[in-house]
Design a protein around this motif. Structure first.
Motif, PDB file in Angstrom:
ATOM      1  N   ILE A   1      -1.037   1.207   1.242  1.00  0.00           N
ATOM      2  CA  ILE A   1      -0.405   0.198   2.250  1.00  0.00           C
ATOM      3  C   ILE A   1       0.556   1.230   3.083  1.00  0.00           C
ATOM      4  CG2 ILE A   1       0.881  -2.000   2.562  1.00  0.00           C
ATOM      5  CD1 ILE A   1      -1.899  -2.270   1.477  1.00  0.00           C
ATOM      6  N   GLN A   2       1.254   1.938   2.420  1.00  0.00           N
ATOM      7  CA  GLN A   2       2.113   2.733   3.188  1.00  0.00           C
ATOM      8  C   GLN A   2       2.366   4.195   2.534  1.00  0.00           C
ATOM      9  OE1 GLN A   2       6.331   1.382   2.860  1.00  0.00           O
ATOM     10  NE2 GLN A   2       5.754   0.161   1.159  1.00  0.00           N
TER      11      GLN A   2
ATOM     12  N   CYS B   1      -3.940  -2.836   7.336  1.00  0.00           N
ATOM     13  CA  CYS B   1      -2.979  -2.886   6.098  1.00  0.00           C
ATOM     14  C   CYS B   1      -2.886  -1.639   5.590  1.00  0.00           C
ATOM     15  CB  CYS B   1      -3.290  -4.206   5.374  1.00  0.00           C
ATOM     16  SG  CYS B   1      -2.834  -5.549   6.269  1.00  0.00           S
ATOM     17  N   HIS B   2      -3.879  -1.201   5.235  1.00  0.00           N
ATOM     18  CA  HIS B   2      -4.309   0.156   4.248  1.00  0.00           C
ATOM     19  C   HIS B   2      -4.099   1.149   5.156  1.00  0.00           C
ATOM     20  CE1 HIS B   2      -5.081  -2.348   0.845  1.00  0.00           C
ATOM     21  NE2 HIS B   2      -6.017  -3.088   1.586  1.00  0.00           N
ATOM     22  N   SER B   3      -3.187   1.304   5.841  1.00  0.00           N
ATOM     23  CA  SER B   3      -3.141   2.409   6.829  1.00  0.00           C
ATOM     24  C   SER B   3      -3.065   3.910   6.431  1.00  0.00           C
ATOM     25  CB  SER B   3      -1.887   2.203   7.884  1.00  0.00           C
ATOM     26  OG  SER B   3      -0.695   2.231   6.975  1.00  0.00           O
ATOM     27  N   ARG B   4      -2.662   4.135   5.032  1.00  0.00           N
ATOM     28  CA  ARG B   4      -2.432   5.456   4.425  1.00  0.00           C
ATOM     29  C   ARG B   4      -4.000   5.762   3.874  1.00  0.00           C
ATOM     30  NH1 ARG B   4       0.898   8.298   6.755  1.00  0.00           N
ATOM     31  NH2 ARG B   4       0.925   9.785   5.155  1.00  0.00           N
TER      32      ARG B   4
ATOM     33  N   ALA C   1      -7.698 -14.767   7.123  1.00  0.00           N
ATOM     34  CA  ALA C   1      -9.147 -14.524   6.413  1.00  0.00           C
ATOM     35  C   ALA C   1      -9.619 -13.476   7.299  1.00  0.00           C
ATOM     36  CB  ALA C   1      -9.725 -15.662   6.135  1.00  0.00           C
ATOM     37  N   ARG C   2      -9.932 -13.940   8.671  1.00  0.00           N
ATOM     38  CA  ARG C   2     -10.654 -13.027   9.609  1.00  0.00           C
ATOM     39  C   ARG C   2     -10.079 -11.611   9.742  1.00  0.00           C
ATOM     40  NH1 ARG C   2     -11.730 -17.397  12.555  1.00  0.00           N
ATOM     41  NH2 ARG C   2     -10.003 -17.125  13.803  1.00  0.00           N
ATOM     42  N   ALA C   3      -8.800 -11.669   9.829  1.00  0.00           N
ATOM     43  CA  ALA C   3      -8.041 -10.510   9.902  1.00  0.00           C
ATOM     44  C   ALA C   3      -8.382  -9.403   8.753  1.00  0.00           C
ATOM     45  CB  ALA C   3      -6.586 -10.615  10.151  1.00  0.00           C
ATOM     46  N   LEU C   4      -8.470 -10.122   7.525  1.00  0.00           N
ATOM     47  CA  LEU C   4      -8.698  -9.319   6.483  1.00  0.00           C
ATOM     48  C   LEU C   4     -10.009  -8.559   6.530  1.00  0.00           C
ATOM     49  CD1 LEU C   4      -7.298 -11.575   3.602  1.00  0.00           C
ATOM     50  CD2 LEU C   4      -6.483  -9.249   4.186  1.00  0.00           C
TER      51      LEU C   4
ATOM     52  N   ASP D   1       1.777   8.646  -1.090  1.00  0.00           N
ATOM     53  CA  ASP D   1       2.762   8.897  -2.395  1.00  0.00           C
ATOM     54  C   ASP D   1       3.805   7.489  -2.589  1.00  0.00           C
ATOM     55  OD1 ASP D   1       1.851  11.749  -2.713  1.00  0.00           O
ATOM     56  OD2 ASP D   1       3.110  12.206  -1.232  1.00  0.00           O
ATOM     57  N   VAL D   2       3.553   6.407  -1.739  1.00  0.00           N
ATOM     58  CA  VAL D   2       4.296   5.245  -1.930  1.00  0.00           C
ATOM     59  C   VAL D   2       3.450   4.355  -2.794  1.00  0.00           C
ATOM     60  CG1 VAL D   2       5.624   3.686  -0.845  1.00  0.00           C
ATOM     61  CG2 VAL D   2       5.527   6.095   0.072  1.00  0.00           C
ATOM     62  N   PRO D   3       4.185   3.822  -3.745  1.00  0.00           N
ATOM     63  CA  PRO D   3       3.477   2.499  -4.605  1.00  0.00           C
ATOM     64  C   PRO D   3       3.119   1.190  -3.566  1.00  0.00           C
ATOM     65  CG  PRO D   3       5.552   2.996  -5.790  1.00  0.00           C
ATOM     66  CD  PRO D   3       5.231   3.959  -4.566  1.00  0.00           C
ATOM     67  N   SER D   4       2.336   0.554  -3.918  1.00  0.00           N
ATOM     68  CA  SER D   4       2.353  -0.834  -3.099  1.00  0.00           C
ATOM     69  C   SER D   4       3.239  -1.879  -3.866  1.00  0.00           C
ATOM     70  CB  SER D   4       0.856  -1.299  -3.074  1.00  0.00           C
ATOM     71  OG  SER D   4       0.314  -1.192  -4.364  1.00  0.00           O
ATOM     72  N   ALA D   5       3.181  -3.029  -3.494  1.00  0.00           N
ATOM     73  CA  ALA D   5       4.101  -4.155  -4.021  1.00  0.00           C
ATOM     74  C   ALA D   5       3.991  -4.364  -5.511  1.00  0.00           C
ATOM     75  CB  ALA D   5       4.057  -5.375  -3.215  1.00  0.00           C
TER      76      ALA D   5
END
Ligand code: HEC
Ligand code: HEC
Ligand code: HEC
Ligand code: HEC
Ligand code: HEC
Ligand code: HEC
Ligand code: HEC
Ligand code: HEC
Ligand code: HEC
Length: 340
Positions: free
Chosen positions: A339-340, A320-323, A310-313, A328-332
């Protein structure tokens, strides 16, 4: 008496507003008088009793201006003196005004004679235009006689530009007699611009900054010193266009863009410099939390969030949201979450 009845009160109020407005106007006028253009034109005609005598006559008797003349002849403007160039002629009098009165009675013989007696002869320069004391608008008008918007394309917006409006003239940035090169090189602009823009200098000294001092970015990469259509005299129409000249990977369009937030890079970045890394306006996660509520943690994690996670978030969203600029890539989940 203003309180006696309502109509009188209203009239008083209106009168007061008008008075405040008028006094505001006069204050503006005093600090920044804008005269009809003919007034400035009169100032740059020079002495009406004087005639144009040509550079040769101006300088024949006098050697103190040799260096000026050498520099000038070697410059682009001076090169126009060569008749065969077929270009308009620029000589000393183009800017300093007609010179016959200045050299009246001066002969090479007399100058030589004076010198023998240890006297340095000066011309009667007071009869020339006193360039230094002219109002800024008149100073610029001297240059604009020739450098019309058609002749010098980047001056198209000069008159409406922030510098012209704030009484900065061509002379402030172009030193005609400093040397043979009239061009201000991008490298020179740093010192030139920072002379007046000290707050900007401070910004470029912050821990994270565009490499201006390092000589890799210049003011004129992003700004047009002669004014432009865009806000803040930016070189391109928009902030984004200005930035993606050098950061083309941020141009997009992306399949999943960061809404229209990414259109204006300064929503998240300070273009000159910042105390935060990557020129960010605010540190993460606060930058993101200005617009996004806290992360809804347990959706995708099935509620199995440890205190550490939770702290990391809440520290670096871009881990995580590096892009973050778009992806152009969908997330899960099939949505675009950078995310990518
Ligand atoms: C394109 C316009 C222009 C031309 C052409 C020009 N000058 Fe000047 N000159 C200026 C300006 C502008 C200044 C200085 C104003 C200031 O210092 O703010 C100046 C200043 C001077 C000064 C005073 C220098 C000082 O240190 O106070 C001399 C002398 C002079 N010019 C001589 C000449 C001579 C000689 C020529 C021809 C070879 C010439 N100028 C051509 C624009 C011009
Ligand atoms: C009598 C006409 C005339 C006047 C007045 C004049 N210029 Fe010029 N200038 C020219 C010409 C012609 C050129 C060379 C062609 C060109 O580059 O446009 C030139 C070139 C220049 C250049 C160099 C451009 C380059 O690419 O190297 C600068 C800078 C410049 N002028 C600034 C000024 C400033 C500042 C003033 C006012 C103090 C001024 N000029 C007044 C005619 C003039
Ligand atoms: C705030 C500073 C500033 C002012 C004021 C200013 N200039 Fe410039 N000027 C520059 C810089 C910087 C450059 C070099 C632009 C570049 O490298 O992109 C330049 C370039 C030029 C050039 C060369 C064209 C070129 O493409 O390099 C001319 C001609 C010129 N200016 C004329 C003028 C005239 C005429 C005025 C007044 C009407 C004026 N400038 C006012 C900063 C200024
Ligand atoms: C990387 C591009 C870039 C460079 C390099 C750059 N600027 Fe800026 N500048 C901008 C942008 C974008 C804005 C608008 C900021 C906004 O809208 O908040 C701006 C705003 C400004 C402003 C008005 C707002 C303020 O902060 O006072 C001034 C003045 C300014 N710049 C001067 C300069 C000077 C002087 C230099 C060179 C020393 C320079 N800039 C270099 C992009 C740049
Ligand atoms: C002689 C002083 C002086 C010089 C030199 C100067 N400026 Fe300015 N500049 C001003 C003034 C005055 C203003 C208007 C007031 C303000 O916004 O700070 C201004 C405004 C600006 C703005 C617009 C700010 C806004 O909020 O829209 C930019 C951008 C800018 N200058 C960039 C430059 C660049 C780039 C240079 C160098 C090529 C430069 N200036 C050289 C005095 C100067
Ligand atoms: C003239 C080219 C140029 C322009 C225009 C430009 N940049 Fe840069 N930018 C650079 C360079 C060079 C670096 C340093 C890269 C490096 O050190 O690896 C940089 C670095 C950055 C960085 C990373 C800083 C860091 O600390 O790592 C950000 C963020 C950035 N620029 C945003 C912007 C924004 C926003 C704009 C528009 C206002 C912009 N840039 C316009 C050349 C430019
Ligand atoms: C929503 C906020 C946001 C917006 C809008 C934004 N950025 Fe960024 N940018 C960031 C964050 C956060 C980072 C730091 C990422 C990191 O540390 O990994 C960053 C990093 C950068 C970097 C350096 C790292 C890299 O990816 O090259 C550059 C360059 C950059 N941004 C340019 C731009 C440009 C150009 C624009 C406008 C088109 C822009 N940014 C708009 C948030 C934003
Ligand atoms: C100026 C406001 C603003 C800032 C700052 C900002 N965003 Fe956004 N962000 C938005 C908007 C608006 C959307 C689009 C929302 C939508 O479509 O529902 C969005 C979308 C997103 C999405 C996709 C959400 C979805 O529902 O598809 C993610 C993930 C995201 N942002 C992360 C971040 C992160 C991480 C940061 C900090 C680096 C950040 N944002 C900074 C305004 C902002
Ligand atoms: C440990 C990785 C991670 C961190 C750190 C993280 N996120 Fe997320 N985020 C995700 C994942 C995974 C999703 C869901 C992706 C999907 O839809 O497939 C998501 C979804 C989102 C969404 C869209 C879903 C929603 O909640 O509406 C937003 C907005 C968002 N994150 C913002 C943020 C912000 C702001 C931060 C920083 C405070 C942040 N995230 C930190 C992994 C992370």
């Amino acid at each position: 008496m203003c309180t006696r009845d309502r109509h009188l009160y209203q009239a008083c109020l209106i009168l007061m507003v008008i008075l405040a407005w008028i006094s505001g106007c006069t204050a503006l006028k005093k600090s920044n008088p804008i005269l009809p253009i003919r007034e400035y034109e009169k100032l740059i005609v020079g002495d009406l009793n004087a005639d144009y005598v040509g550079t040769q006559n101006c300088l024949a008797a006098c050697h103190t201006h040799d260096k000026l003349k050498l520099f000038f002849d070697a410059s682009t403007m001076g090169a126009q003196l060569r008749k065969e160039s077929g270009m308009p002629l620029v000589d000393c009098e183009s800017c300093h005004g007609p010179g016959s009165l200045a050299i009246q009675g001066l002969t090479p013989e007399q100058v030589a004679e004076n010198l023998k007696q240890g006297i340095r002869t000066t011309c009667n320069f007071k009869s020339l235009i006193n360039l230094k004391t002219l109002p800024a608008t008149a100073q610029s008008l001297i240059c604009l006689k020739c450098h019309t918007a058609n002749a010098t394309f980047n001056l198209h917006n000069w008159n409406a530009g922030i510098h012209a409006i704030n009484e900065i003239s061509c002379f402030n940035c172009h030193d005609i007699h400093a040397g043979p090169d009239l061009k201000v090189t991008p490298r020179d602009t740093g010192m030139l611009c920072l002379r007046c823009h000290q707050d900007v200098q401070a910004q470029f000294s912050l821990p994270s900054h565009h490499p201006l001092k390092e000589g890799r970015v210049y003011c004129v990469d992003c700004h047009n010193p002669h004014g432009g259509f865009a806000e803040h005299s930016l070189l391109r129409d928009t902030v984004k266009e200005t930035c993606v000249q050098c950061h083309p990977d941020k141009r997009g369009p992306f399949l999943y863009g960061h809404a229209d937030v990414a259109e204006n890079c300064v929503t998240c970045h300070s273009p000159h410099g910042s105390v935060n890394s990557k020129l960010l306006n605010a540190r993460e996660p606060f930058l993101c939390l200005q617009c996004h509520g806290g992360h809804r943690l347990n959706q995708e994690d099935g509620g199995s969030i440890t205190a550490e996670r939770a702290r990391a978030l809440y520290t670096r969203c871009t881990d995580c949201h590096s892009r973050i600029h778009g992806s152009d890539v969908p997330s899960a989940s099939g949505a675009g979450r950078f995310i990518q």
